[in-house]
Design a protein around this motif. Structure first.
Motif, PDB file in Angstrom:
ATOM      1  N   UNK A  78      11.616  57.682  39.271  1.00 48.89           N
ATOM      2  CA  UNK A  78      11.614  59.146  39.144  1.00 48.89           C
ATOM      3  C   UNK A  78      10.394  59.559  38.346  1.00 48.89           C
ATOM      4  N   UNK A  79       9.542  60.391  38.941  1.00 48.79           N
ATOM      5  CA  UNK A  79       8.377  60.907  38.236  1.00 48.79           C
ATOM      6  C   UNK A  79       8.400  62.433  38.318  1.00 48.79           C
ATOM      7  N   UNK A  80       7.621  63.080  37.460  1.00 48.67           N
ATOM      8  CA  UNK A  80       7.459  64.536  37.525  1.00 48.67           C
ATOM      9  C   UNK A  80       6.006  64.833  37.841  1.00 48.67           C
ATOM     10  N   UNK A  81       5.684  66.104  37.992  1.00 47.17           N
ATOM     11  CA  UNK A  81       4.289  66.463  38.264  1.00 47.17           C
ATOM     12  C   UNK A  81       3.376  66.008  37.142  1.00 47.17           C
ATOM     13  N   UNK A  82       3.893  66.016  35.918  1.00 45.07           N
ATOM     14  CA  UNK A  82       3.140  65.498  34.781  1.00 45.07           C
ATOM     15  C   UNK A  82       4.101  65.295  33.612  1.00 45.07           C
ATOM     16  N   UNK A  83       3.820  64.306  32.798  1.00 42.09           N
ATOM     17  CA  UNK A  83       4.664  64.051  31.639  1.00 42.09           C
ATOM     18  C   UNK A  83       5.886  63.222  31.974  1.00 42.09           C
ATOM     19  N   UNK A  84       6.941  63.419  31.204  1.00 40.74           N
ATOM     20  CA  UNK A  84       8.140  62.600  31.311  1.00 40.74           C
ATOM     21  C   UNK A  84       9.279  63.338  32.004  1.00 40.74           C
TER      22      UNK A  84
END
Length: 207
Positions: A78-84
């Motif tokens: 699971x990733x986001x557009x940026x950050x955690x």
């Protein structure tokens, strides 16, 4: 099988860990926020070829159930557009659901806009209150500002670029004699950090 929550860069593509890259390389499926951003990120690190599913503010309970089922049978990151992921986004709901289903959850920590901001601010904060995003709804927004007024510790809010000017103006109205620090694009080459004696003098740079 499993879910691994992976932190991604907040501006500088070099801010990615070996742990994060290896977790994505071993994944059968990648969950991101926006397909275009996720695809671009995977391509920049030569990690294409994996199917992508989405989890964002438009996802509903059925989407979460579907994604949790994927985690039961596949190695999922699971990733986001940026950050955690999970930090001010719906990722936390998927993690919670996986815990309830006894699906193993791991984390590959990394870039954090909050920690980057605190580091650059030069302020010694032994404690602070993280408010996150002020609601867009005017009534809830007004109530949120009022709730912050009694705070005896520094508080941190986040916002989107298109609403930043409004947020700064409201902060100046509600806290006319307070010290404020504004940070944005913290790891970009043109990183900026502004500190002013009065919040009302903090303005969005024109460049």
């Amino acid at each position: 099988m499993s879910l691994t929550v992976v932190s991604t860069p907040i501006g500088n593509d070099l801010d990615i860990t070996h742990h994060a890259l290896s977790a994505i390389a071993a994944a059968d499926l990648v969950i991101g926020e926006e397909r275009k951003v996720t695809t671009r990120f995977l391509k920049s690190h030569q990690l294409t070829g994996r199917p992508i599913e989405l989890l964002n503010e438009h996802s509903d309970s059925e989407d979460l159930i579907f994604l949790a089922k994927q985690c039961e049978s596949k190695n999922v990151v699971l990733i986001s557009d940026c950050g955690t992921p999970g930090f001010c986004d719906p990722g936390a709901e998927l993690v919670d659901l996986c815990h309830k289903k006894n699906i193993p959850v791991a984390v590959a920590p990394g870039a954090s806009s909050l920690m980057a901001f605190l580091t650059l601010s030069g302020l010694r904060l032994d404690q602070f209150y993280f408010r996150g995003f002020i609601p867009a709804n005017n009534e809830k927004r007004s109530r949120s500002w009022k709730d912050l007024k009694p705070s005896l510790v520094p508080f941190i809010i986040m916002d989107t670029p298109y609403r930043l000017q409004k947020t700064l103006e409201e902060a100046a109205t509600h806290f006319p004699n307070s010290y404020g620090v504004l940070g944005y694009r913290l790891t970009f080459e043109d990183q900026k950090l502004y500190a002013e004696k009065q919040m009302k003098y903090c303005r969005t740079p024109k460049d």
